[in-house]
Design an enzyme around this catalytic site. Sequence first.
Site, PDB file in Angstrom:
ATOM      1  N   CYS A  21    -113.733  19.701 -45.591  1.00  0.00           N
ATOM      2  CA  CYS A  21    -111.972  18.622 -45.844  1.00  0.00           C
ATOM      3  C   CYS A  21    -111.225  19.721 -45.782  1.00  0.00           C
ATOM      4  CB  CYS A  21    -112.173  18.092 -47.682  1.00  0.00           C
ATOM      5  SG  CYS A  21    -113.333  17.483 -48.101  1.00  0.00           S
ATOM      6  N   ASP A  36    -116.479  17.880 -57.913  1.00  0.00           N
ATOM      7  CA  ASP A  36    -115.689  19.025 -58.962  1.00  0.00           C
ATOM      8  C   ASP A  36    -114.620  19.208 -58.669  1.00  0.00           C
ATOM      9  OD1 ASP A  36    -116.539  18.748 -56.460  1.00  0.00           O
ATOM     10  OD2 ASP A  36    -116.914  20.558 -55.997  1.00  0.00           O
ATOM     11  N   ILE A  94    -132.327  24.215 -33.300  1.00  0.00           N
ATOM     12  CA  ILE A  94    -131.102  23.845 -32.050  1.00  0.00           C
ATOM     13  C   ILE A  94    -132.291  24.679 -31.128  1.00  0.00           C
ATOM     14  CG2 ILE A  94    -128.622  23.563 -30.762  1.00  0.00           C
ATOM     15  CD1 ILE A  94    -128.228  23.373 -33.444  1.00  0.00           C
ATOM     16  N   ILE A 132    -118.121  14.077 -50.537  1.00  0.00           N
ATOM     17  CA  ILE A 132    -119.747  15.260 -50.510  1.00  0.00           C
ATOM     18  C   ILE A 132    -119.834  14.977 -52.187  1.00  0.00           C
ATOM     19  CG2 ILE A 132    -120.873  17.016 -50.335  1.00  0.00           C
ATOM     20  CD1 ILE A 132    -120.150  16.592 -47.979  1.00  0.00           C
ATOM     21  N   ASN A 135    -110.216  22.471 -50.591  1.00  0.00           N
ATOM     22  CA  ASN A 135    -111.822  22.130 -49.304  1.00  0.00           C
ATOM     23  C   ASN A 135    -112.790  22.997 -50.114  1.00  0.00           C
ATOM     24  OD1 ASN A 135    -113.489  22.104 -47.866  1.00  0.00           O
ATOM     25  ND2 ASN A 135    -112.134  23.367 -46.380  1.00  0.00           N
ATOM     26  N   GLY A 136    -113.608  22.214 -50.817  1.00  0.00           N
ATOM     27  CA  GLY A 136    -114.237  23.237 -51.597  1.00  0.00           C
ATOM     28  C   GLY A 136    -115.531  22.952 -51.915  1.00  0.00           C
ATOM     29  N   ARG A 151    -110.699  13.621 -46.374  1.00  0.00           N
ATOM     30  CA  ARG A 151    -111.612  14.091 -47.485  1.00  0.00           C
ATOM     31  C   ARG A 151    -113.017  13.909 -46.515  1.00  0.00           C
ATOM     32  NH1 ARG A 151    -113.502   9.276 -52.020  1.00  0.00           N
ATOM     33  NH2 ARG A 151    -115.367  11.223 -53.102  1.00  0.00           N
ATOM     34  N   LEU A 193    -130.462  24.053 -41.535  1.00  0.00           N
ATOM     35  CA  LEU A 193    -130.429  24.943 -39.996  1.00  0.00           C
ATOM     36  C   LEU A 193    -131.658  25.439 -40.339  1.00  0.00           C
ATOM     37  CD1 LEU A 193    -126.778  25.636 -39.125  1.00  0.00           C
ATOM     38  CD2 LEU A 193    -128.714  23.683 -38.349  1.00  0.00           C
TER      39      LEU A 193
END
Length: 366
Positions: free
Chosen positions: A2, A94, A253, A49, A70-71, A46, A226
Amino acid sequence: MCSIIGYCGICDDLDEFQKGFDKTISRGPDDSRIVDTGNGLLGFHRLAIMGLTASGMQPFSLGGSYVVCNGEIFGFERLRESLSDRYTFQSDSDCEVLLPLYETYGTEMFRMLDAEFACIIYDGKTQEYIAARDPIGIRPLYYGYDKKGIIVFASEAKNLIGLCEKIRPFPPGHYYKDGEFVCYCDITKVDEICQDDLEQVCANIREKLVTGIEKRLVADAKVGFLLSGGLDSSLVCAVAARKSKTPIRTFAIGMQKDAIDLKYAKEVADYIGSEHTEVIITKEDVLSALEDVRVLLTGEISDELFGYKYTDFAPSAQAFQKESEKRVRELHMYDVLRADRCISVNSLEARVPFGDLDFVRYVMAI
Protein backbone atom coordinates in the site's frame (compact mmCIF):
# COMPACT_ATOMS: atom_id res chain seq x y z
CA MET A 1 2.06 -3.00 -0.99
CA CYS A 2 0.00 0.00 0.00
CA SER A 3 1.02 3.66 0.05
CA ILE A 4 0.71 6.00 3.02
CA ILE A 5 1.30 9.70 3.57
CA GLY A 6 0.97 12.01 6.55
CA TYR A 7 1.11 15.81 6.56
CA CYS A 8 1.55 16.56 10.25
CA GLY A 9 0.11 20.07 10.36
CA ILE A 10 -2.04 22.46 8.35
CA CYS A 11 -1.34 21.98 4.63
CA ASP A 12 -1.34 25.21 2.62
CA ASP A 13 -1.18 23.53 -0.80
CA LEU A 14 -3.69 20.71 -1.10
CA ASP A 15 -3.14 20.39 -4.84
CA GLU A 16 0.60 19.78 -4.37
CA PHE A 17 -0.18 17.26 -1.60
CA GLN A 18 -2.60 15.38 -3.84
CA LYS A 19 -0.16 15.51 -6.76
CA GLY A 20 2.61 14.02 -4.63
CA PHE A 21 0.39 11.31 -3.17
CA ASP A 22 -0.93 10.25 -6.56
CA LYS A 23 2.60 9.40 -7.71
CA THR A 24 2.37 6.06 -5.87
CA ILE A 25 -1.20 5.07 -6.64
CA SER A 26 0.09 1.90 -8.33
CA ARG A 27 1.17 0.69 -4.88
CA GLY A 28 -2.50 0.64 -3.89
CA PRO A 29 -4.87 0.75 -6.86
CA ASP A 30 -7.93 -0.71 -5.12
CA ASP A 31 -9.08 2.38 -3.24
CA SER A 32 -7.78 5.75 -2.06
CA ARG A 33 -8.74 8.00 0.82
CA ILE A 34 -7.47 11.18 2.45
CA VAL A 35 -8.69 12.16 5.93
CA ASP A 36 -8.43 15.62 7.46
CA THR A 37 -7.56 15.00 11.11
CA GLY A 38 -8.25 18.62 12.04
CA ASN A 39 -4.51 19.15 12.42
CA GLY A 40 -3.18 17.76 9.16
CA LEU A 41 -3.83 15.03 6.60
CA LEU A 42 -3.48 11.25 6.39
CA GLY A 43 -3.71 9.44 3.05
CA PHE A 44 -3.93 5.80 2.04
CA HIS A 45 -3.77 3.96 -1.30
CA ARG A 46 -5.00 0.41 -0.72
CA LEU A 47 -3.81 -2.91 -2.08
CA ALA A 48 -6.29 -5.31 -0.51
CA ILE A 49 -4.49 -8.32 1.00
CA MET A 50 -6.16 -8.92 4.38
CA GLY A 51 -9.81 -8.12 5.06
CA LEU A 52 -10.81 -7.60 1.44
CA THR A 53 -14.12 -5.86 2.13
CA ALA A 54 -14.68 -2.10 2.39
CA SER A 55 -14.48 -2.33 6.19
CA GLY A 56 -10.74 -2.99 5.85
CA MET A 57 -10.13 0.38 4.19
CA GLN A 58 -7.85 2.85 5.99
CA PRO A 59 -7.36 5.23 7.71
CA PHE A 60 -8.80 3.39 10.70
CA SER A 61 -10.24 5.65 13.39
CA LEU A 62 -10.87 5.31 17.11
CA GLY A 63 -12.05 8.05 19.44
CA GLY A 64 -10.76 10.87 17.26
CA SER A 65 -7.45 9.15 16.53
CA TYR A 66 -6.41 7.79 13.12
CA VAL A 67 -3.83 5.41 11.67
CA VAL A 68 -2.53 4.47 8.23
CA CYS A 69 -0.24 1.50 7.86
CA ASN A 70 1.56 -0.22 5.02
CA GLY A 71 2.34 -3.55 6.58
CA GLU A 72 1.53 -7.03 7.71
CA ILE A 73 1.03 -7.71 11.43
CA PHE A 74 1.87 -11.36 12.02
CA GLY A 75 -0.04 -13.04 14.82
CA PHE A 76 -2.64 -10.27 14.78
CA GLU A 77 -5.31 -12.79 15.76
CA ARG A 78 -3.70 -13.21 19.18
CA LEU A 79 -3.50 -9.42 19.61
CA ARG A 80 -7.16 -9.04 18.63
CA GLU A 81 -8.15 -11.63 21.21
CA SER A 82 -6.23 -9.83 23.95
CA LEU A 83 -8.03 -6.56 23.11
CA SER A 84 -11.49 -8.00 22.48
CA ASP A 85 -12.83 -7.06 25.92
CA ARG A 86 -12.15 -3.37 25.22
CA TYR A 87 -12.70 -3.05 21.50
CA THR A 88 -15.12 -4.43 18.92
CA PHE A 89 -13.30 -5.00 15.65
CA GLN A 90 -15.09 -3.96 12.49
CA SER A 91 -12.97 -5.70 9.83
CA ASP A 92 -10.71 -8.67 9.18
CA SER A 93 -7.72 -6.40 8.53
CA ASP A 94 -4.62 -7.13 10.58
CA CYS A 95 -3.83 -3.41 10.82
CA GLU A 96 -7.03 -2.60 12.71
CA VAL A 97 -5.27 -3.72 15.91
CA LEU A 98 -2.88 -0.75 15.83
CA LEU A 99 -5.07 1.97 17.36
CA PRO A 100 -6.37 -0.24 20.21
CA LEU A 101 -2.75 -1.25 20.88
CA TYR A 102 -1.68 2.39 20.90
CA GLU A 103 -4.49 3.38 23.27
CA THR A 104 -3.49 0.55 25.61
CA TYR A 105 0.31 0.62 25.46
CA GLY A 106 1.33 3.89 23.81
CA THR A 107 4.62 3.79 21.92
CA GLU A 108 5.63 0.64 23.80
CA MET A 109 3.36 -1.15 21.31
CA PHE A 110 6.09 -1.02 18.68
CA ARG A 111 8.29 -3.38 20.69
CA MET A 112 5.39 -5.84 20.77
CA LEU A 113 4.87 -6.05 17.01
CA ASP A 114 6.00 -9.01 14.96
CA ALA A 115 5.57 -7.23 11.66
CA GLU A 116 6.83 -5.77 8.41
CA PHE A 117 5.36 -2.28 8.64
CA ALA A 118 5.47 1.48 8.31
CA CYS A 119 2.70 3.45 10.01
CA ILE A 120 1.57 6.97 10.89
CA ILE A 121 -0.72 7.61 13.86
CA TYR A 122 -2.62 10.78 14.72
CA ASP A 123 -3.35 10.94 18.44
CA GLY A 124 -6.67 12.77 18.76
CA LYS A 125 -6.20 13.41 22.48
CA THR A 126 -2.79 15.07 22.28
CA GLN A 127 -3.22 16.26 18.67
CA GLU A 128 0.23 14.96 17.78
CA TYR A 129 1.58 12.55 15.17
CA ILE A 130 3.59 9.38 15.76
CA ALA A 131 5.28 7.40 13.00
CA ALA A 132 7.21 4.13 13.11
CA ARG A 133 9.00 1.62 10.90
CA ASP A 134 9.87 -2.07 11.32
CA PRO A 135 13.36 -2.97 12.65
CA ILE A 136 14.79 -4.02 9.27
CA GLY A 137 13.06 -1.42 7.13
CA ILE A 138 11.30 -3.91 4.88
CA ARG A 139 8.44 -1.47 4.41
CA PRO A 140 9.58 1.93 3.10
CA LEU A 141 9.05 5.27 4.81
CA TYR A 142 10.55 8.71 4.15
CA TYR A 143 10.23 12.12 5.73
CA GLY A 144 10.98 15.78 5.16
CA TYR A 145 9.97 19.22 6.37
CA ASP A 146 7.93 21.83 4.51
CA LYS A 147 8.78 25.53 4.40
CA LYS A 148 7.05 26.06 7.76
CA GLY A 149 8.99 23.24 9.40
CA ILE A 150 6.05 20.81 9.43
CA ILE A 151 7.17 17.20 9.12
CA VAL A 152 5.70 15.08 6.32
CA PHE A 153 5.93 11.27 6.02
CA ALA A 154 5.37 9.11 2.93
CA SER A 155 5.99 5.65 1.52
CA GLU A 156 8.29 6.87 -1.24
CA ALA A 157 10.60 9.83 -1.61
CA LYS A 158 8.84 10.99 -4.77
CA ASN A 159 5.64 11.58 -2.76
CA LEU A 160 7.48 14.40 -0.98
CA ILE A 161 8.94 16.18 -4.02
CA GLY A 162 7.35 19.62 -4.17
CA LEU A 163 6.41 19.47 -0.49
CA CYS A 164 9.85 19.15 1.11
CA GLU A 165 13.26 20.48 0.11
CA LYS A 166 15.28 17.67 1.71
CA ILE A 167 14.01 14.09 1.87
CA ARG A 168 15.46 11.43 4.18
CA PRO A 169 14.81 7.74 4.87
CA PHE A 170 12.98 7.06 8.12
CA PRO A 171 15.39 5.03 10.29
CA PRO A 172 14.32 1.36 10.72
CA GLY A 173 13.52 0.24 14.25
CA HIS A 174 12.60 3.78 15.31
CA TYR A 175 9.46 5.71 16.09
CA TYR A 176 8.97 9.47 15.80
CA LYS A 177 7.31 11.37 18.63
CA ASP A 178 7.60 14.90 20.05
CA GLY A 179 10.01 15.92 17.32
CA GLU A 180 12.48 13.11 18.04
CA PHE A 181 13.36 9.73 16.53
CA VAL A 182 13.54 7.07 19.24
CA CYS A 183 15.12 3.64 18.70
CA TYR A 184 12.78 0.96 19.99
CA CYS A 185 14.67 -1.98 18.44
CA ASP A 186 18.23 -2.41 17.13
CA ILE A 187 17.86 -5.78 15.41
CA THR A 188 21.65 -6.14 15.08
CA LYS A 189 22.29 -5.76 18.82
CA VAL A 190 23.11 -9.05 20.54
CA ASP A 191 22.22 -9.14 24.24
CA GLU A 192 23.50 -12.68 24.76
CA ILE A 193 25.79 -14.71 22.49
CA CYS A 194 24.28 -18.03 21.42
CA GLN A 195 26.09 -20.97 23.05
CA ASP A 196 24.20 -23.76 21.23
CA ASP A 197 26.28 -26.49 19.62
CA LEU A 198 26.32 -26.90 15.83
CA GLU A 199 23.56 -29.50 15.75
CA GLN A 200 21.26 -27.38 17.88
CA VAL A 201 22.04 -24.23 15.87
CA CYS A 202 21.08 -25.98 12.63
CA ALA A 203 17.88 -27.34 14.19
CA ASN A 204 16.89 -23.91 15.52
CA ILE A 205 17.63 -22.17 12.21
CA ARG A 206 15.40 -24.68 10.45
CA GLU A 207 12.58 -24.35 12.98
CA LYS A 208 12.63 -20.57 13.03
CA LEU A 209 12.78 -20.27 9.24
CA VAL A 210 9.85 -22.66 8.83
CA THR A 211 7.86 -20.60 11.34
CA GLY A 212 8.75 -17.36 9.55
CA ILE A 213 7.55 -18.80 6.23
CA GLU A 214 4.31 -20.13 7.73
CA LYS A 215 3.44 -16.69 9.13
CA ARG A 216 3.76 -15.16 5.68
CA LEU A 217 1.40 -17.62 4.01
CA VAL A 218 -1.60 -16.01 5.74
CA ALA A 219 -3.48 -13.79 3.26
CA ASP A 220 -6.98 -13.33 1.92
CA ALA A 221 -5.50 -12.59 -1.52
CA LYS A 222 -3.65 -15.21 -3.58
CA VAL A 223 -0.01 -15.91 -2.75
CA GLY A 224 2.81 -16.78 -5.16
CA PHE A 225 6.56 -17.40 -4.87
CA LEU A 226 9.58 -16.10 -6.74
CA LEU A 227 11.87 -19.04 -7.53
CA SER A 228 15.36 -18.52 -8.98
CA GLY A 229 16.65 -22.03 -8.35
CA GLY A 230 19.17 -20.71 -5.82
CA LEU A 231 19.30 -21.92 -2.23
CA ASP A 232 17.37 -19.05 -0.61
CA SER A 233 14.22 -18.96 -2.72
CA SER A 234 14.27 -22.77 -3.12
CA LEU A 235 14.13 -23.21 0.66
CA VAL A 236 11.22 -20.81 0.97
CA CYS A 237 9.33 -22.58 -1.83
CA ALA A 238 10.09 -26.08 -0.52
CA VAL A 239 8.81 -25.28 2.97
CA ALA A 240 5.70 -23.57 1.59
CA ALA A 241 5.00 -26.53 -0.70
CA ARG A 242 5.09 -28.88 2.29
CA LYS A 243 2.73 -26.66 4.26
CA SER A 244 0.25 -26.15 1.42
CA LYS A 245 -2.66 -28.48 0.73
CA THR A 246 -2.52 -27.63 -2.98
CA PRO A 247 0.46 -27.03 -5.32
CA ILE A 248 1.95 -23.59 -4.74
CA ARG A 249 2.44 -21.08 -7.58
CA THR A 250 6.10 -20.41 -8.40
CA PHE A 251 7.50 -17.94 -10.92
CA ALA A 252 10.91 -17.81 -12.59
CA ILE A 253 11.97 -14.96 -14.82
CA GLY A 254 14.74 -15.16 -17.42
CA MET A 255 16.29 -12.79 -19.92
CA GLN A 256 16.69 -15.53 -22.53
CA LYS A 257 15.54 -19.12 -23.05
CA ASP A 258 18.80 -20.66 -21.86
CA ALA A 259 19.03 -18.46 -18.74
CA ILE A 260 20.71 -20.52 -16.03
CA ASP A 261 18.15 -19.44 -13.38
CA LEU A 262 15.34 -20.97 -15.43
CA LYS A 263 17.12 -24.31 -15.60
CA TYR A 264 17.65 -24.62 -11.86
CA ALA A 265 14.27 -23.16 -10.99
CA LYS A 266 12.61 -25.83 -13.16
CA GLU A 267 14.56 -28.57 -11.34
CA VAL A 268 13.39 -27.29 -7.96
CA ALA A 269 9.80 -26.81 -9.15
CA ASP A 270 9.68 -30.37 -10.47
CA TYR A 271 11.08 -31.69 -7.19
CA ILE A 272 8.61 -29.88 -4.92
CA GLY A 273 5.67 -30.33 -7.32
CA SER A 274 4.74 -26.68 -7.67
CA GLU A 275 2.55 -25.18 -10.39
CA HIS A 276 5.46 -23.47 -12.13
CA THR A 277 5.51 -20.57 -14.60
CA GLU A 278 8.54 -19.48 -16.63
CA VAL A 279 8.64 -15.96 -18.06
CA ILE A 280 11.04 -14.91 -20.82
CA ILE A 281 11.10 -11.36 -19.74
CA THR A 282 9.21 -8.43 -21.05
CA LYS A 283 7.31 -6.31 -18.57
CA GLU A 284 3.98 -7.20 -20.12
CA ASP A 285 4.72 -10.94 -20.11
CA VAL A 286 5.74 -10.89 -16.45
CA LEU A 287 2.61 -9.09 -15.26
CA SER A 288 0.24 -11.24 -17.31
CA ALA A 289 1.91 -14.43 -16.04
CA LEU A 290 1.31 -13.36 -12.44
CA GLU A 291 -2.42 -13.26 -13.19
CA ASP A 292 -4.38 -12.73 -9.96
CA VAL A 293 -1.51 -13.36 -7.54
CA ARG A 294 -1.09 -10.37 -5.20
CA VAL A 295 1.46 -11.54 -2.62
CA LEU A 296 4.97 -12.78 -3.48
CA LEU A 297 7.38 -14.43 -1.03
CA THR A 298 11.05 -13.79 -1.80
CA GLY A 299 14.45 -15.04 -0.65
CA GLU A 300 15.87 -11.62 0.23
CA ILE A 301 18.13 -11.02 3.28
CA SER A 302 19.71 -14.47 3.72
CA ASP A 303 23.03 -13.40 2.18
CA GLU A 304 23.26 -10.41 4.49
CA LEU A 305 22.68 -12.65 7.51
CA PHE A 306 24.87 -15.62 6.64
CA GLY A 307 27.53 -13.89 4.54
CA TYR A 308 28.75 -13.53 0.99
CA LYS A 309 31.78 -15.30 -0.45
CA TYR A 310 34.08 -12.47 0.63
CA THR A 311 33.12 -12.95 4.29
CA ASP A 312 34.71 -16.42 4.19
CA PHE A 313 37.97 -14.51 4.49
CA ALA A 314 37.03 -12.46 7.55
CA PRO A 315 40.13 -12.23 9.78
CA SER A 316 38.15 -12.97 12.95
CA ALA A 317 34.69 -13.79 14.28
CA GLN A 318 34.46 -10.22 15.55
CA ALA A 319 35.18 -8.83 12.09
CA PHE A 320 32.56 -11.14 10.55
CA GLN A 321 29.98 -9.99 13.10
CA LYS A 322 30.76 -6.33 12.54
CA GLU A 323 30.33 -6.75 8.79
CA SER A 324 27.04 -8.60 9.33
CA GLU A 325 25.75 -5.77 11.49
CA LYS A 326 26.64 -3.25 8.79
CA ARG A 327 24.91 -5.24 6.05
CA VAL A 328 21.71 -5.72 8.06
CA ARG A 329 21.58 -2.05 9.07
CA GLU A 330 21.89 -1.03 5.42
CA LEU A 331 19.32 -3.49 4.03
CA HIS A 332 16.64 -0.80 3.85
CA MET A 333 18.78 1.14 1.38
CA TYR A 334 19.62 -1.78 -0.91
CA ASP A 335 18.13 -5.28 -1.17
CA VAL A 336 14.73 -4.79 0.45
CA LEU A 337 14.41 -1.37 -1.19
CA ARG A 338 15.03 -2.90 -4.61
CA ALA A 339 12.48 -5.64 -3.95
CA ASP A 340 9.90 -3.13 -2.75
CA ARG A 341 10.28 -0.87 -5.78
CA CYS A 342 10.24 -3.67 -8.36
CA ILE A 343 7.25 -5.44 -6.85
CA SER A 344 5.07 -2.70 -5.34
CA VAL A 345 5.01 -0.50 -8.43
CA ASN A 346 3.15 -3.34 -10.13
CA SER A 347 0.46 -3.54 -7.42
CA LEU A 348 1.95 -6.54 -5.63
CA GLU A 349 3.15 -7.17 -2.09
CA ALA A 350 6.53 -8.70 -1.21
CA ARG A 351 7.02 -10.72 1.97
CA VAL A 352 10.46 -11.66 3.27
CA PRO A 353 10.64 -14.83 5.43
CA PHE A 354 14.39 -14.47 6.07
CA GLY A 355 13.52 -11.11 7.63
CA ASP A 356 11.43 -12.71 10.36
CA LEU A 357 12.45 -10.88 13.53
CA ASP A 358 12.86 -13.98 15.70
CA PHE A 359 14.92 -15.63 12.95
CA VAL A 360 17.18 -12.58 12.49
CA ARG A 361 17.76 -12.16 16.23
CA TYR A 362 18.82 -15.80 16.56
CA VAL A 363 21.15 -15.78 13.56
CA MET A 364 22.80 -12.53 14.70
CA ALA A 365 23.47 -14.13 18.11
CA ILE A 366 25.28 -17.17 16.72
